[in-house]
Design a protein around this motif. Structure first.
Motif: not given
Ligand code: UDP
Ligand code: MN
Length: 352
Positions: A215-231, A293-301
């Protein structure tokens, strides 16, 4: 029993007449069918921020009538041709799955290629069933993360397709072994992608971040969007308010207006904060989905050594906004290949 029935009918018909009269008086029957309200009632699970954005998108379109949506460029075409065109995709994609399973492993690139016959050369995709509302270039700064690449592609293509986007993935690989410059690679990706197709939206994306919810849509709204909120590696918490790193979305116009990213950040850190400053300096603000909604998994590095100059560069960054960016970047494209799952740009970067 038989004695009561006529009375019952009488009471029922009186009540019904009252209800009908009340509805007519309140104008309920005179209201037009509102497709957006209908879709909203069907997709209760989508958070309100998405609805706000869809509302703007849909009111433009539905006003123009059934199947006869036109845009400025299309206005001159024969209307009989237009009626045969695919309908515009719905404002809220109907195939979303919500929460996703994350796989930290993936098939090889060769195997993956076989499972994606729907992609055009270079990893291009357009929905077959409707005309996409968004033309999105996903720009990935890259070097030496082969394992992340296959996991990312394995995860992302299905997500982006469920979101009914007209998209492509650009892997921008820095040549040589000099200090990595994430921001410059994203500038290169933006400029080179526009030579291929008239995108209207850029998503700048670390290769190691996988969205946990489509549901974290990969689109551009009216204002710049920070997407990776909760990692996950940051305990799903925003580390500070103005963060703009990881995954971020800017329209092509916004990106040009802020002169892209700075080219001055070599090594780890600072370039994303500089972009956050640019965005606010030019009168925009950061928008965000809710944290669930803005949840992400980070791969290890392994963590790169931070650039010790980053604070100085950030501190005096504002002086360079107008002179350090896409208008001053120096680079040489060594190769561009339209591969099966993505477009690969191999590039040499030079200090400005
Ligand atoms: N990156 C890369 N190779 C590198 C360093 C960075 O491909 O050697 C890219 C990759 O897309 C990565 C992003 O730059 O996700 C951000 O770097 P990193 O993951 O090291 O940053 P951190 O997660 O520590 O903020
Ligand atoms: Mn990372």
């Amino acid at each position: 029993m038989t004695v009561c029935r006529p009375k019952l009918w009488k009471y029922l018909s009186i009540t019904l007449s009252f209800v009908l009269a009340a509805q007519l008086l309140s104008g309920a029957f005179s209201r037009k069918f509102d497709p957006l309200a209908y879709v909203m009632s069907v997709h209760q699970r989508i958070p309100w921020k998405i609805w706000n954005e869809s509302l703007q998108a849909s009111s433009e379109t539905y006003q123009m009538g059934n199947g006869a949506e036109t845009s400025a460029q299309e206005g001159t075409q024969d209307s009989s041709l237009l009626s045969k065109e695919k309908p515009l995709c719905p404002p809220v994609p109907p195939y979303l799955a919500g929460r996703l399973t994350i796989n930290r492993t993936a098939p090889s690139l060769e195997e993956l290629e076989r499972t994606h016959p729907e992609l055009e050369p270079g990893g291009r995709y357009r929905p077959a069933e409707c005309r996409a509302r968004h033309r999105v270039a996903i720009v990935i700064p890259y070097r030496d993360r082969a394992q992340h690449l296959s996991v990312f592609l394995f995860h992302m293509h299905p997500v982006l397709q469920r979101q009914q986007l007209d998209y492509d993935i650009y892997i921008i690989e820095q040549a040589g072994s000099g200090k990595f410059n994430r921001a410059m690679l994203m500038n290169v990706g933006a400029l080179e992608s526009l030579k291929q197709y008239p995108y209207d939206c850029f998503i700048f994306h670390d290769i190691d971040l996988l969205p946990e919810d489509d549901r974290n849509l990969y689109t551009c709204p009216e204002q710049p969007r920070h997407m990776s909120i909760a990692v996950d590696t940051l305990n799903y918490k925003l580390p500070y308010e103005n963060i703009f790193g990881g995954v971020s979305a800017l329209t092509v116009d916004q990106f040009k207006q802020v002169n892209g990213f700075s080219n001055s950040f070599w090594g780890w850190g600072g370039e994303d904060d500089d972009m956050s400053h640019r965005v606010r300096y030019y009168g925009f603000f950061l928008s965000r989905y809710p944290a669930h909604i803005g949840r992400y998994t980070m791969l290890s590095h392994n963590k790169d050594a931070p650039n010790p100059e980053r604070f100085d560069k950030l501190y005096n960054g504002e002086k360079r906004f107008k002179t350090d960016g896409i208008n001053s970047i120096k680079y040489k494209v060594l190769d561009i290949q339209l591969r099966r799952l993505f477009t690969w740009v191999h590039v040499e970067l030079y200090p400005s």
